[in-house]
Design a protein around this motif. Structure first.
Motif, PDB file in Angstrom:
ATOM      1  N   ARG A 136       0.823  -1.317  -0.144  1.00  0.00           N
ATOM      2  CA  ARG A 136       0.016   0.056  -0.031  1.00  0.00           C
ATOM      3  C   ARG A 136       0.941   1.418   0.199  1.00  0.00           C
ATOM      4  N   ARG A 137       2.039   1.245   0.712  1.00  0.00           N
ATOM      5  CA  ARG A 137       2.718   2.455   0.776  1.00  0.00           C
ATOM      6  C   ARG A 137       4.243   2.521   0.277  1.00  0.00           C
ATOM      7  N   GLY A 138       4.741   1.210   0.562  1.00  0.00           N
ATOM      8  CA  GLY A 138       6.294   1.121  -0.237  1.00  0.00           C
ATOM      9  C   GLY A 138       7.096   1.714   0.626  1.00  0.00           C
ATOM     10  N   HIS A 139       6.960   1.995   1.967  1.00  0.00           N
ATOM     11  CA  HIS A 139       7.851   2.654   2.757  1.00  0.00           C
ATOM     12  C   HIS A 139       9.003   1.523   3.452  1.00  0.00           C
ATOM     13  N   VAL A 140       9.999   1.800   3.824  1.00  0.00           N
ATOM     14  CA  VAL A 140      11.043   0.838   4.364  1.00  0.00           C
ATOM     15  C   VAL A 140      11.192   1.209   5.847  1.00  0.00           C
ATOM     16  N   VAL A 141      10.917   0.405   6.936  1.00  0.00           N
ATOM     17  CA  VAL A 141      11.382   0.529   8.274  1.00  0.00           C
ATOM     18  C   VAL A 141      12.406  -0.201   8.650  1.00  0.00           C
ATOM     19  N   LEU A 142      13.457   0.353   9.071  1.00  0.00           N
ATOM     20  CA  LEU A 142      14.612  -0.287   9.719  1.00  0.00           C
ATOM     21  C   LEU A 142      14.430  -0.569  11.157  1.00  0.00           C
ATOM     22  N   ALA A 143      14.685  -1.816  11.441  1.00  0.00           N
ATOM     23  CA  ALA A 143      14.694  -2.167  12.956  1.00  0.00           C
ATOM     24  C   ALA A 143      15.914  -2.994  13.244  1.00  0.00           C
ATOM     25  N   THR A 144      16.207  -3.022  14.549  1.00  0.00           N
ATOM     26  CA  THR A 144      17.416  -3.690  15.105  1.00  0.00           C
ATOM     27  C   THR A 144      16.776  -4.702  16.382  1.00  0.00           C
ATOM     28  N   ARG A 145      17.617  -5.184  16.893  1.00  0.00           N
ATOM     29  CA  ARG A 145      17.209  -5.832  18.230  1.00  0.00           C
ATOM     30  C   ARG A 145      16.542  -4.907  19.488  1.00  0.00           C
ATOM     31  N   ASP A 146      17.427  -3.866  19.640  1.00  0.00           N
ATOM     32  CA  ASP A 146      16.946  -2.820  20.562  1.00  0.00           C
ATOM     33  C   ASP A 146      15.516  -2.497  20.126  1.00  0.00           C
ATOM     34  N   ASP A 147      15.130  -2.213  18.987  1.00  0.00           N
ATOM     35  CA  ASP A 147      13.729  -1.624  18.313  1.00  0.00           C
ATOM     36  C   ASP A 147      12.551  -2.776  18.749  1.00  0.00           C
ATOM     37  N   LEU A 148      13.073  -4.351  18.763  1.00  0.00           N
ATOM     38  CA  LEU A 148      12.093  -5.099  18.752  1.00  0.00           C
ATOM     39  C   LEU A 148      11.968  -5.907  20.082  1.00  0.00           C
ATOM     40  N   VAL A 149      13.178  -6.136  20.930  1.00  0.00           N
ATOM     41  CA  VAL A 149      12.963  -6.965  22.115  1.00  0.00           C
ATOM     42  C   VAL A 149      13.191  -6.159  23.212  1.00  0.00           C
ATOM     43  N   GLY A 150      12.423  -6.480  24.295  1.00  0.00           N
ATOM     44  CA  GLY A 150      12.309  -5.720  25.513  1.00  0.00           C
ATOM     45  C   GLY A 150      13.318  -6.234  26.522  1.00  0.00           C
ATOM     46  N   GLN A 151      13.386  -5.466  27.688  1.00  0.00           N
ATOM     47  CA  GLN A 151      14.326  -5.698  28.705  1.00  0.00           C
ATOM     48  C   GLN A 151      13.736  -6.540  29.836  1.00  0.00           C
ATOM     49  N   ILE A 161       6.526 -13.768  16.939  1.00  0.00           N
ATOM     50  CA  ILE A 161       5.582 -12.608  16.265  1.00  0.00           C
ATOM     51  C   ILE A 161       5.901 -12.537  14.932  1.00  0.00           C
ATOM     52  N   LEU A 162       7.387 -12.181  14.531  1.00  0.00           N
ATOM     53  CA  LEU A 162       7.585 -11.950  13.176  1.00  0.00           C
ATOM     54  C   LEU A 162       7.233 -13.187  12.197  1.00  0.00           C
ATOM     55  N   LEU A 163       7.331 -14.562  12.715  1.00  0.00           N
ATOM     56  CA  LEU A 163       6.933 -15.520  12.016  1.00  0.00           C
ATOM     57  C   LEU A 163       5.597 -15.809  11.758  1.00  0.00           C
ATOM     58  N   ASN A 164       4.891 -15.239  12.766  1.00  0.00           N
ATOM     59  CA  ASN A 164       3.357 -15.555  12.357  1.00  0.00           C
ATOM     60  C   ASN A 164       2.845 -14.394  11.651  1.00  0.00           C
ATOM     61  N   VAL A 165       3.311 -13.178  11.773  1.00  0.00           N
ATOM     62  CA  VAL A 165       3.062 -11.907  10.784  1.00  0.00           C
ATOM     63  C   VAL A 165       3.461 -12.222   9.267  1.00  0.00           C
ATOM     64  N   MET A 166       4.757 -13.132   9.178  1.00  0.00           N
ATOM     65  CA  MET A 166       5.019 -13.402   7.796  1.00  0.00           C
ATOM     66  C   MET A 166       4.212 -14.217   7.142  1.00  0.00           C
ATOM     67  N   GLU A 167       3.771 -15.297   7.955  1.00  0.00           N
ATOM     68  CA  GLU A 167       2.726 -16.118   7.435  1.00  0.00           C
ATOM     69  C   GLU A 167       1.291 -15.659   7.160  1.00  0.00           C
ATOM     70  N   ASN A 168       0.786 -14.752   8.005  1.00  0.00           N
ATOM     71  CA  ASN A 168      -0.702 -14.406   8.066  1.00  0.00           C
ATOM     72  C   ASN A 168      -0.837 -13.096   7.225  1.00  0.00           C
ATOM     73  N   ASN A 169       0.275 -12.251   7.210  1.00  0.00           N
ATOM     74  CA  ASN A 169       0.224 -10.881   6.924  1.00  0.00           C
ATOM     75  C   ASN A 169       1.022 -10.831   5.516  1.00  0.00           C
ATOM     76  N   GLN A 170       1.326 -11.693   4.842  1.00  0.00           N
ATOM     77  CA  GLN A 170       2.415 -11.602   3.733  1.00  0.00           C
ATOM     78  C   GLN A 170       1.721 -10.746   2.422  1.00  0.00           C
ATOM     79  N   ASP A 171       0.673 -10.559   2.557  1.00  0.00           N
ATOM     80  CA  ASP A 171       0.075  -9.862   1.302  1.00  0.00           C
ATOM     81  C   ASP A 171       0.191  -8.471   1.842  1.00  0.00           C
ATOM     82  N   ASP A 172       0.424  -7.787   3.117  1.00  0.00           N
ATOM     83  CA  ASP A 172       0.324  -6.607   3.407  1.00  0.00           C
ATOM     84  C   ASP A 172       1.952  -5.818   4.054  1.00  0.00           C
ATOM     85  N   LEU A 173       2.732  -6.886   4.128  1.00  0.00           N
ATOM     86  CA  LEU A 173       3.987  -6.688   4.694  1.00  0.00           C
ATOM     87  C   LEU A 173       5.153  -7.652   4.316  1.00  0.00           C
TER      88      LEU A 173
END
Length: 433
Positions: free
Chosen positions: A220-235, A280-292
């Protein structure tokens, strides 16, 4: 009751005693009856006021006032109870809704069957000469060719990477042509893996791929979001899931690039929170591959080890692109492209000096391909500025007036400073040159 008690026959005794007892008993019975009637009589009777038990209002409550009417009580659970008619009405409403929903599903299935039959009939009757458009039409009309041209201009070398990107673009174009004719189509697996050393163009390719997907209608948008471990994993416990979902929400409709993805998994620590983010990423990759589209990037050896730990990630990625290290002549061309974009002119005599610097720098640790070239260009621009400032501002040549070519020129002496820093510096300081 009193009458029954006191009229019980007594034993015959002397006549006088019986007669006196009967007289006493009769008087007692009369007094008791009068007292009882007086006690149970309404107050209006005691006051000798006439009372109409069935007055003008036939619905009048003759047994008391408002204090005897039901007011709901003070039980806090009264709100949980409903009247029977309300419960029946609600049940009828729910049954009607369920029936309507079932009718809608049945109608939708019937429409789908009809559309399917129409499609089959259309495909059977369609002649082989039916035009579907040309590849060039889709490439230029959708703007895909423009993005591929930008990729060629922005990236020097990387022939294998560009070829792989063009193959993906060809798949998307042909899939869209099939859809136009009515063929069955499905969104292909567009998740990607970028492996290679730092500065080899992984982020640039990811940005171009996001824009190509947007042009072709696969995002839908074509933008790119860059993420690292600090952006995804909590403490701490419960912190990872919200952070991961927040980054996924930002990337929806585009491409999520997880740089150095192997840091998400720590095999030495079973309590590491990175595993939750991966799930969570695996679940999204499987169920939302048409939008992400999810792309993971990192060093090839570490990414291979990461995939061995997480086979589910490997199986969900259909496009693996390896980015090789640049050669010295390719890095020199990258410097020329950077100078062009910044509106600088590198003199022809300066290129051999720059190539000598690059060849020496590639022998040292922490070499980062195009990033090293960018740092070298920044230092060369600074050296050029210092040289021009001393020449005209301090020494006062030409009355302190410099030309446009002086402001745009990067000469061999500007790169020679970088080369001297490597050749003349101590061995432990050369990496900072």
């Amino acid at each position: 009751l009193y009458l029954c008690i006191f009229l019980v026959p007594c034993k015959r005794s002397t006549g006088t005693h019986i007669r006196s007892t009967m007289k006493f008993t009769s008087a007692t019975v009369i007094c008791a009856l009068v007292a009882t009637a007086s006690a149970f009589a309404p107050a209006s009777l005691n006051s000798r006021a006439s009372t109409n038990l069935f007055g003008a209002d036939a619905n009048q409550n003759v047994f008391g006032g408002k204090s005897l009417e039901y007011t709901g009580g003070n039980d806090p659970n009264n709100a949980n109870y409903v009247k029977l008619k309300d419960a029946l009405k609600e049940a009828d409403t729910q049954r009607r809704k369920d029936r309507d929903a079932a009718d809608q599903r049945e109608r939708a299935a019937e429409i789908a069957r009809e559309e399917r039959l129409k499609k089959i009939a259309f495909m059977e009757d369609m002649p082989d000469s039916q035009p579907a458009g040309t590849v060039d039409e889709f490439m230029f009309k959708e703007g895909v060719q423009d993005q591929l041209d930008k990729l060629d201009n922005d990236l020097v070398g990387l022939v294998a990477v560009k070829s792989r990107v063009k193959e993906i673009a060809a798949l998307l174009v042909l899939d869209k042509m099939r859809r136009k004719l009515g063929f069955e189509t499905a969104v292909p697996s567009l998740h990607m893996s970028f492996t290679g050393a730092p500065g080899t163009g992984k982020t640039t390719v990811a940005v171009r791929m996001g824009q190509i997907l947007a042009k072709m209608g696969y995002s839908r948008r074509g933008h790119v979001v860059l993420a690292t471990r600090d952006d995804l994993v909590g403490q701490y416990v419960g912190h990872t899931a919200p952070k991961t979902k927040e980054m996924i929400k930002k990337a929806m409709g585009g491409l999520l690039l997880v740089d150095e993805a192997y840091y998400l998994y720590n095999a030495a620590n079973d309590r590491d929170y990175g595993q939750e983010s991966i799930e969570i990423l695996l679940n999204v990759m499987e169920n939302n591959q048409d939008d992400l589209v999810v792309a993971v990037a990192g060093y090839k050896d570490r990414m291979d080890k990461f995939f061995s730990y997480i086979p589910g990630m490997m199986s969900r990625i259909g496009n693996h692109i390896d980015f090789p290290n640049y050669k010295s002549d390719e890095l020199t061309k990258i410097a020329s492209v950077m100078a062009r974009d910044l509106e600088y002119d590198i003199q022809d005599e300066a290129y051999p000096v720059f190539m000598s610097y690059i060849e020496e720098r590639m022998k040292l640790p922490y070499f980062s391909n195009a990033r090293t070239v960018r740092n070298a260009m920044d230092r060369a621009r600074m050296n050029s500025a210092i040289r021009t400032f001393e020449k005209y501002a301090i020494n006062g040549e030409n009355g302190g007036v410099c030309s446009v070519s002086d402001l745009k020129c990067i000469g061999p002496e500007d790169f020679q400073v970088l080369l001297d820093d490597i050749t003349s510096a101590d061995s432990d300081k050369r990496i900072f040159a």
